[in-house]
Motif scaffolding. Structure first.
Motif, short mmCIF file in Angstrom:
data_model
loop_
_atom_site.label_atom_id
_atom_site.label_comp_id
_atom_site.label_asym_id
_atom_site.label_seq_id
_atom_site.Cartn_x
_atom_site.Cartn_y
_atom_site.Cartn_z
N TRP A 256 0.85 -1.19 0.00
CA TRP A 256 0.00 0.00 0.00
C TRP A 256 0.88 1.24 0.00
O TRP A 256 1.99 1.24 0.56
CB TRP A 256 -0.88 0.03 1.26
CG TRP A 256 -1.85 -1.09 1.31
CD1 TRP A 256 -3.16 -1.05 0.93
CD2 TRP A 256 -1.62 -2.43 1.78
NE1 TRP A 256 -3.75 -2.28 1.13
CE2 TRP A 256 -2.83 -3.13 1.65
CE3 TRP A 256 -0.50 -3.10 2.29
CZ2 TRP A 256 -2.95 -4.48 2.00
CZ3 TRP A 256 -0.63 -4.43 2.65
CH2 TRP A 256 -1.84 -5.10 2.51
N ALA B 169 -7.25 4.51 -3.20
CA ALA B 169 -7.99 4.97 -2.03
C ALA B 169 -9.06 5.90 -2.56
O ALA B 169 -8.75 6.89 -3.20
CB ALA B 169 -7.06 5.70 -1.07
N TYR C 204 -7.36 9.78 2.85
CA TYR C 204 -7.04 8.95 4.01
C TYR C 204 -7.07 9.80 5.27
O TYR C 204 -6.42 10.83 5.35
CB TYR C 204 -5.66 8.32 3.82
CG TYR C 204 -5.34 7.25 4.83
CD1 TYR C 204 -6.09 6.08 4.88
CD2 TYR C 204 -4.28 7.38 5.72
CE1 TYR C 204 -5.81 5.09 5.79
CE2 TYR C 204 -3.99 6.39 6.64
CZ TYR C 204 -4.76 5.24 6.67
OH TYR C 204 -4.48 4.26 7.57
N LYS D 279 -10.60 5.59 14.63
CA LYS D 279 -10.08 5.07 13.36
C LYS D 279 -9.10 3.94 13.62
O LYS D 279 -8.14 3.74 12.86
CB LYS D 279 -9.36 6.18 12.58
CG LYS D 279 -10.19 7.42 12.32
CD LYS D 279 -11.20 7.17 11.25
CE LYS D 279 -12.00 8.44 10.97
NZ LYS D 279 -13.25 8.14 10.27
N HIS E 80 -9.09 0.86 13.17
CA HIS E 80 -8.93 -0.09 12.07
C HIS E 80 -7.92 0.40 11.03
O HIS E 80 -7.34 -0.40 10.30
CB HIS E 80 -10.28 -0.38 11.41
CG HIS E 80 -11.03 0.87 11.05
ND1 HIS E 80 -11.50 1.77 11.98
CD2 HIS E 80 -11.35 1.38 9.84
CE1 HIS E 80 -12.09 2.77 11.35
NE2 HIS E 80 -12.01 2.57 10.07
N LEU E 81 -7.74 1.70 10.96
CA LEU E 81 -6.74 2.27 10.04
C LEU E 81 -5.46 2.63 10.78
O LEU E 81 -4.35 2.53 10.24
CB LEU E 81 -7.30 3.52 9.34
CG LEU E 81 -8.56 3.29 8.51
CD1 LEU E 81 -9.07 4.62 7.96
CD2 LEU E 81 -8.29 2.32 7.37
N TRP E 82 -5.62 3.05 12.03
CA TRP E 82 -4.47 3.44 12.85
C TRP E 82 -3.48 2.27 12.96
O TRP E 82 -2.27 2.46 13.06
CB TRP E 82 -4.96 3.87 14.24
CG TRP E 82 -3.92 4.50 15.12
CD1 TRP E 82 -2.78 5.17 14.73
CD2 TRP E 82 -3.92 4.52 16.56
NE1 TRP E 82 -2.09 5.60 15.84
CE2 TRP E 82 -2.77 5.22 16.96
CE3 TRP E 82 -4.79 4.04 17.53
CZ2 TRP E 82 -2.45 5.43 18.31
CZ3 TRP E 82 -4.49 4.26 18.86
CH2 TRP E 82 -3.34 4.94 19.25
N GLU F 60 -2.45 5.17 0.95
CA GLU F 60 -3.09 3.88 1.30
C GLU F 60 -3.81 3.22 0.12
O GLU F 60 -4.62 2.31 0.33
CB GLU F 60 -4.00 4.01 2.52
CG GLU F 60 -3.24 4.20 3.82
CD GLU F 60 -2.29 3.05 4.14
OE1 GLU F 60 -2.59 1.90 3.82
OE2 GLU F 60 -1.21 3.32 4.71
N ARG G 100 -2.34 0.55 10.82
CA ARG G 100 -1.36 0.54 9.73
C ARG G 100 -0.15 1.42 10.01
O ARG G 100 0.85 1.33 9.31
CB ARG G 100 -2.03 1.03 8.44
CG ARG G 100 -3.25 0.21 8.05
CD ARG G 100 -3.83 0.74 6.74
NE ARG G 100 -5.07 0.03 6.40
CZ ARG G 100 -5.66 0.11 5.21
NH1 ARG G 100 -5.14 0.88 4.27
NH2 ARG G 100 -6.76 -0.56 4.98
#
Length: 447
Positions: free
Chosen positions: A38, A115, A119, A134, A136-138, A83, A140
RNA sequence: UCCUCGGUAGCUCAGCGGUAGAGUAGGUGGCUGUUAACCACUUGGUCGCAGGUUCGAAUCCUGCCCGAGGAGCCA
């Protein structure tokens, strides 16, 4: 490790190349590889662009020259944004200008999926409320990625440690009929037409399996409906609870020391990159070698008095007390033989001082607080019946537990290790919520 | 449950009684072996919600909602 594939790029170019991972990039220097990941960051839009690619094992800088990959491919990737999913092919080079020392000179970019929105997590400071919403994204982000890698290593370490010592994994149930320790901080769930509670500790069950297997442990989630919101608390957390038949408080303390030394040593040995990403000071971790200091409750109370710390003898230690005690030592400290009155009903009394319990808490340094609590269990049937009555617990619910004393009661001991506190300590994180993928706290259960 | 602090642009925050601001992200253009990139221009707001005080409220008052971290309790 790498598999050979036939890759077809945007412009129909065919190459035989190898799939590499960022983590293992040094094994591919001067080779042409394919990276699948990504887009972490994109910089530049002239003749040369720098794009940072994240592939789950790490982040690497890739250099993309317009003349090499084509203006169209570069434009598409830039527009796809942070992303977006990307396959990149190019040659691995060692280069001092690249963060991490290696970079990939791209010759082919393939946009897998853009994306579709901006983001939300930028490479800047965010508030904790936003980051948790966030999560679920943090996950990453580099530091969060590193913390969870350390968690994974600690979990594996726990399993390896007990496996190597012939402990049998005997996991405890998550639905329980009543309080393991008689407190009211339980999550109630509907169990068909009955009530059940989410487990608060697997310990009583481990006492049962220890009588069947000798040395056992469980390792799973635990739930506490405590209305506490501090950096040391989660409502759902993981606990590892070993229990040993024919064992004493000293055996439990030896095991606790050995386990902590092993887990910290293993993280130092195998998570160097992660600890570096987290900018963890390694010196305090390197000091975590046996023997750890062991002091009694009385000695700890005297230490507090000596320091002029306000504390009433006979009370349990609060978080500030624990911090004050741990600051006195350079490694985890074991505090044993608390007043029986402040401890759970199943603790064995100290024959040498009957007002004290044969229990131990291990306080980690650097303000993390208690990471282990345990001790030797009461073996005498009459004493336990007395304690259950004194704590106003429903005796029927504990009949099975009392059976363990009716059929060959032996000295036994064990403890519980809080996984997230241990991981937060090793990783040098302030708050335990970063040490679990999806934290559950008093006021947050999403995402 | 109690105490403390907070809620203003997508995000991080300033403004604290007199026209709604900055940085960053996004957009446009330029430049560049960059690395917190840079330069120019630019889009972007029920100032948490509801009342009240006032000629005038993001700002003062009351209530409520939401969040944070500390106490107690615990791993």
């Amino acid at each position: 490790m790498a598999e050979f594939i036939r890759a077809e790029g945007l412009y129909g170019r065919n190459f035989v190349t190898r799939i590499a991972t960022v983590r293992a990039l040094e094994d591919f220097v001067d080779q042409r590889v394919e990276l699948r990941g990504w887009l972490y960051k994109f910089r530049g839009k002239g003749k040369i662009a720098f794009l940072h690619l994240r592939d789950g094992t790490g982040v690497v800088q890739c250099v993309a020259k317009r003349d090499e990959v084509g203006a169209e491919a570069l434009r598409r990737v830039k527009e796809a944004g942070q992303e977006s999913a990307l396959i990149l092919r190019g040659t691995v080079r060692a280069d001092e200008r690249a963060p991490g020392g290696y970079e990939v000179v791209a010759d082919d970019l393939e946009l897998v999926a853009p994306a579709t929105e901006e983001y939300p997590i930028a490479l800047q400071d965010h508030g904790i409320d936003f980051l948790l919403s966030k999560r679920h994204l943090w996950l990453r982000s580099r530091k969060q990625h590193a913390v969870l890698r350390i968690r994974s290593e600690v979990c594996q370490g726990i399993r390896d440690f007990f496996y190597a010592r012939d402990f049998v994994l005997t996991d405890a149930p998550i639905f329980t009929p009543s309080a393991c320790e008689g407190t009211t901080n339980l999550f109630e769930v509907n169990y068909f037409d009955d009530k059940a509670y989410l487990t608060q500790s697997g310990q009583l069950y481990m006492e049962a399996t220890a009588m069947a297997h000798g040395k056992v442990y469980c390792f799973g989630p635990t739930f506490r409906a405590e209305r506490s919101k501090t950096r040391r608390h989660l409502t759902e957390f993981w606990m590892c609870e070993p229990e040993m038949a024919y064992a004493t408080l000293d055996d439990a303390m030896d095991l606790a020391e050995e386990l902590l030394e092993y887990l910290v040593g293993r993280a130092l040995e195998r998570c160097g990159r992660e600890l570096a990403v987290l900018e963890r000071d390694l010196e305090p971790l390197e000091r975590v070698r046996r023997p750890f200091p062991r002091i009694t409750y009385d000695e700890a109370a005297a230490l507090l008095a000596e320091k002029g710390h306000e504390f009433r003898y006979g009370d349990d230690f609060g978080a500030p007390d624990e911090t004050a005690i741990s600051e006195h030592f350079d490694r985890p400290v074991l505090i044993h033989r608390y007043p029986a009155a402040v401890k759970a009903f199943y603790m064995k009394r100290d024959p040498a001082a009957p007002d004290k319990a044969l229990c131990v808490d291990v306080i980690a340094p650097e303000g993390v607080g208690e990471v282990i609590g345990g001790g030797e269990r009461a073996t005498d049937l009459a004493y336990l019946e007395e304690q259950i009555a004194a704590h106003r617990l429903p005796k029927e619910a504990f009949e099975w537990y009392l059976d363990l004393r009716r059929f060959g009661s032996v000295p036994h001991a064990g403890f519980g290790l809080g996984l997230e506190r241990t991981v937060a300590w090793i990783a040098g994180r302030e708050h335990v919520r970063e040490a679990i993928p999806f934290p559950r706290t008093l006021y947050r259960k999403e995402p």
